[in-house]
Scaffold this active site. Structure first.
Site, PDB file in Angstrom:
ATOM      1  N   ARG A 197     -38.795  27.635  48.403  1.00 21.77           N
ATOM      2  CA  ARG A 197     -38.139  27.898  47.134  1.00 21.77           C
ATOM      3  C   ARG A 197     -38.467  26.888  46.038  1.00 21.77           C
ATOM      4  O   ARG A 197     -38.970  27.251  44.993  1.00 21.77           O
ATOM      5  CB  ARG A 197     -36.604  27.942  47.330  1.00 21.77           C
TER       6      ARG A 197
ATOM      7  N   HIS B 291     -39.714  39.278  47.340  1.00 21.20           N
ATOM      8  CA  HIS B 291     -38.769  38.179  47.066  1.00 21.20           C
ATOM      9  C   HIS B 291     -37.338  38.726  47.026  1.00 21.20           C
ATOM     10  O   HIS B 291     -36.831  39.082  45.958  1.00 21.20           O
ATOM     11  CB  HIS B 291     -39.128  37.518  45.731  1.00 21.20           C
TER      12      HIS B 291
ATOM     13  N   TYR C  37     -36.217  44.701  27.730  1.00 20.95           N
ATOM     14  CA  TYR C  37     -36.785  44.719  26.386  1.00 20.95           C
ATOM     15  C   TYR C  37     -38.184  44.116  26.319  1.00 20.95           C
ATOM     16  O   TYR C  37     -38.966  44.470  25.451  1.00 20.95           O
ATOM     17  CB  TYR C  37     -35.881  43.947  25.412  1.00 20.95           C
TER      18      TYR C  37
END
Length: 821
Positions: free
Chosen positions: A36, A82, A126
């Site tokens: 990680r 993931h 967006y």
């Protein structure tokens, strides 16, 4: 419970909580360290970043194609590789696109991807994203078995453990992260410089760090700026840990009306620009610095720019130094270069990173070459079969036509003409239009090309020199394509910041008062003028020993009778109305119960060239230069020793200040309690340090002591006071000038019964009245001109009734009220 009733297949272990917690936390730590938070030393990527790049490449979301919604990329990564929150994936995706965070963005994004002001990016629905061109170099040849692939979380697809990484991304884009017990902070670097260092390291495997630093002098932050401290950089490149200073790039522009403007064009790495502008404006509003009139953020599409407009005649350099020290215009940057190296987190230096990267690239090129060689050999085998088939085409066609099916045709070709099965499959699958002379020529040309490729691949695999040549050629190709100029300037030394007091303190006139009991205050001129000077807020028995109109830029030295010096810049003294008491010196610095402020001096600067003359009651005297008593860093919390006293009962009785030219004209006059006086040139008093006692001032009797010391001239007049209340005015010339450390001469007439003893004496100043303080804390004013001068052998005249007013304790020239301009 009986064995018969025990549930089958259940195993209970007796373990301590310590063992369980240690084991579980160990597994958790290993997971977040490796999976990680920390980057791999080979490709410089954390797992989430690697999965984003691999997934987008796999989906064809690359630089030469149209942008796609970021939400689609995030969804694919989360669904396939993931299994964590979409916010963390989108955050990683965004960071790789932010050109103020990474030196070479790996993601291109349309839409709002955040800003240097700390604005968050727009929602993933967006924005649109795709891999950048340089990101394709990270993934090049991944389909040629160049890296190990492992199953994903649900065993449905394969993902890479590392990317081929055709450039050293760990150094070029840097990394930040925090895991269990480890944190990493690797700054970005210049791509061209790092590739040049790699090229040198390939040719010089034993290269020293200094030789590599000729190519990589330091970080190259995407936001530019100035990195100071070559020693810190070298230490970081050697050990993985080091500190440097990063400061903004600024210039001072001249404006109309004799004004100037500080223009900031580059800020330190990872500094929030909006917060920086806000902090500078707060400094302006709170008037922590005098001279800033306006702060503007003028950043636009042409680049970053912060304008700090100054008032007329402001000290631009002084203000800039203050801002460097007190805002994020200058920051400390700490290297903490931790990366996963051979499955373990390690502190890594520059050479370790470069060497590990070259090892990885050697492995990638070797695996790719093996893959290409195998493919070429396979194709060569097929081409040889096709060429052979075309040379006996009629027999081959006849055999195929006589066969029952495709499989039978393949078996017949293998049996009759000694083709291999793969060659026979290729012949059977051959289309009729290929049976031309042209195709035979093309096959021959392909065969020659394959032979050449096979020879080259085998040479690369067998000869390390050839492998190094490939590495150098490919690194140079990357450098040629993507090299760009350095943005961060490297400076060898960290610049020392000196802030002038005039920058932070306005030059204002104030009235400063110090009382005998240790009260201290400064008041505005307006407050003083609006009040009665006598109404100064002190207790009835306390009085001012120093009152003066000073500048806030002046310096105050307060000397106590116990040999301690208390220093305060005037601007640091508590501001109070004239009618208020002010603060007690013990609130800042602890004083002994019987310690009092003896004398106070004010100076315009801390660069005076004079000296202090210091006398003690046990018969010692010295001069100490002003330079030896300048304040240290701890002046706010503790006093400085200016006189080392010989015994517990000893104390300083007088201190005066002389300039360099006064030393040759001034004379020392001492008087003792038993009525002896000694006068000699000041030149006889040697200069010694602050923690010294000095030299013998006067030869005292066993019970005698010095009551005071004054600096005098031949034409001066002194006044002395006895314990019986007698006042005497006497010319200095009555006392012969001799030399230091003598007994002196009698200045009183000795009486057999109740003799006079001197409690204090002072040098008279013009017609100024004298104030006597008694043991009952009463004051008595005397006008010296009312008393005629007396001879040495006179005891003066009685002026104080000791029975009603108390025994005289000290004399001083009565202060007059200040007349302020």
């Amino acid at each position: 419970m009986s064995e018969a009733n025990e549930p089958t297949g259940q195993k209970i272990e007796d373990l301590t909580l310590e063992d369980i917690m240690g084991d579980r936390f160990g597994r958790y730590s290993k997971s977040i360290i490796q999976e990680r938070a920390l980057p791999d030393i080979r490709d410089g990527l954390k797992p989430v970043q690697r999965r984003i790049l691999f997934s987008m490449n796999k989906d064809g979301n690359t630089y030469e194609k149209a942008f796609r919604k970021s939400a689609k990329a995030v969804g694919n990564v989360m669904g396939n590789f993931h299994p964590h929150g979409d916010s963390s994936i989108y955050e990683a995706l965004n960071r790789m696109s932010q050109d103020w965070k990474v030196r070479e963005p790996l993601i291109e994004m349309h839409g709002n991807n955040g800003s240097m002001d700390g604005d968050p990016p727009a929602a993933m629905r967006y924005t649109e994203a795709r891999l950048s061109k340089i990101a394709s170099e990270m993934l090049q040849d991944i389909d040629k078995d160049t890296v190990d692939m492992v199953l994903n979380f649900d065993d449905t697809e394969y993902e890479p453990t590392v990317l081929p990484a055709r450039f050293p991304n760990l150094l070029i884009n840097g990394a930040t992260g925090i895991s269990a017990g480890y944190a990493t902070n690797i700054p970005p670097h210049n791509l061209g410089e790092v590739l040049d260092a790699l090229d040198y390291l390939i040719m010089h495997p034993n290269a020293s760090l200094d030789s590599l630093m000729q190519f990589v002098p330091g970080p190259d932050f995407p936001t530019g700026g100035i990195a100071q401290g070559k020693d810190g950089i070298r230490k970081a490149y050697e050990t993985g840990k080091g500190k440097i200073v990063v400061r903004s790039k600024t210039r001072i522009d001249d404006l109309r009306g004799n004004k100037q403007q500080i223009t900031v064009t580059e800020v330190p790495y990872e500094v929030n620009k909006a917060q920086l502008v806000k902090k500078i404006d707060e400094i302006r509003l709170l008037k922590k610095v005098e001279g800033i009139s306006e702060v503007r953020d003028e950043t636009d599409r042409n680049g970053l720019q912060i304008a700090i407009e100054l008032k007329r005649d402001a000290d631009a350099n002084g203000i800039l130094n203050y801002l460097f020290k007190n805002t994020e215009l200058q920051v400390n940057y700490s290297f903490n270069m931790v990366a996963i190296n051979h499955m373990r987190p390690e502190h890594v230096g520059l050479k370790t990173i470069l060497t590990s990267y070259l090892e990885h690239q050697s492995d990638v090129v070797t695996r790719r070459t093996k893959y290409d060689l195998k493919k070429a050999l396979d194709r060569q085998h097929i081409v040889e079969g096709l060429i052979k088939a075309l040379s006996i085409l009629d027999q081959v066609i006849k055999t195929i036509r006589a066969s029952k099916n495709r499989r039978d045709a393949r078996d017949n070709l293998v049996a009759q003409y000694e083709f291999s099965e793969r060659q026979a499959d290729a012949i059977v699958a051959l289309q009729l239009y290929r049976l031309t002379n042209t195709d035979v020529t093309e096959l021959q040309r392909e065969h020659d090309s394959l032979a050449k490729q096979i020879e080259e691949d085998q040479r690369i695999l067998e000869d390390p020199k050839e492998l190094r040549k490939v590495l150098r050629r490919e690194l140079k190709a990357i450098a040629k394509e993507y090299r760009n100029p350095r943005r961060t300037e490297i400076q060898d030394e960290i610049a020392e910041i000196q802030i002038k007091t005039t920058v932070t303190v306005p030059d204002e006139q104030v009235v400063v008062m110090v009382s005998r009991d240790g009260y201290l205050k400064r008041s505005g001129v307006r407050s003083y003028n609006a009040s009665d000077p006598e109404d100064n807020g002190l207790k009835d028995e306390d009085f001012s020993i120093f009152t003066a109109e000073l500048s806030t830029l002046d310096h105050l030295f307060m000397f106590t009778n116990k040999g301690n010096l208390i220093y305060r810049p005037i601007h640091e003294i508590a501001d109070a109305k004239w009618k208020e008491t002010g603060e007690h010196i013990s609130q800042m610095i602890g004083l002994a119960g019987d310690e009092r402020i003896l004398k106070t001096f004010a100076f315009k600067s801390l660069n005076e060239t004079g000296a202090f003359v210091i006398a003690t009651n046990d018969g010692y005297i010295k001069q100490t230069s002003f330079a030896d008593l300048t304040p240290g860093r701890s002046y706010r919390s503790k006093a400085m020793t200016y006189e080392k006293l010989k015994s517990d009962g000893a104390e300083v009785v007088a201190i005066d200040y002389v300039t360099a030219d006064q030393e040759t004209t001034e004379q020392v006059l001492l008087m003792s309690y038993d009525g002896l006086a000694l006068r000699y040139p000041l030149e006889e008093v040697s200069t010694s340090g602050a923690r010294s006692t000095g030299v013998k001032s006067m030869n005292l009797g066993d019970e005698d002591y010095v009551v005071n010391m004054q600096l005098v001239h031949d034409d001066d007049t002194v006044a002395l006071m006895t314990q019986r209340g007698a006042f005497k005015r006497m010319a200095v010339s009555e006392i012969p000038e001799t030399s230091r450390a003598r007994k002196g001469v009698i200045v009183l007439r000795e009486l057999k019964r109740d003799p006079h003893r001197i409690v204090d004496f002072i040098r008279l100043v013009g017609n100024s009245p004298v104030e006597v303080l008694t043991s009952r804390k009463k004051t008595h004013d005397i006008l010296p001109t009312d008393h005629s001068e007396s001879s040495r052998y006179s005891n003066g005249s009685f002026v104080i009734d000791v029975d009603t007013e108390g025994t005289p304790v000290s004399l001083r020239i009565k202060p007059i009220d200040l007349v302020l301009s």
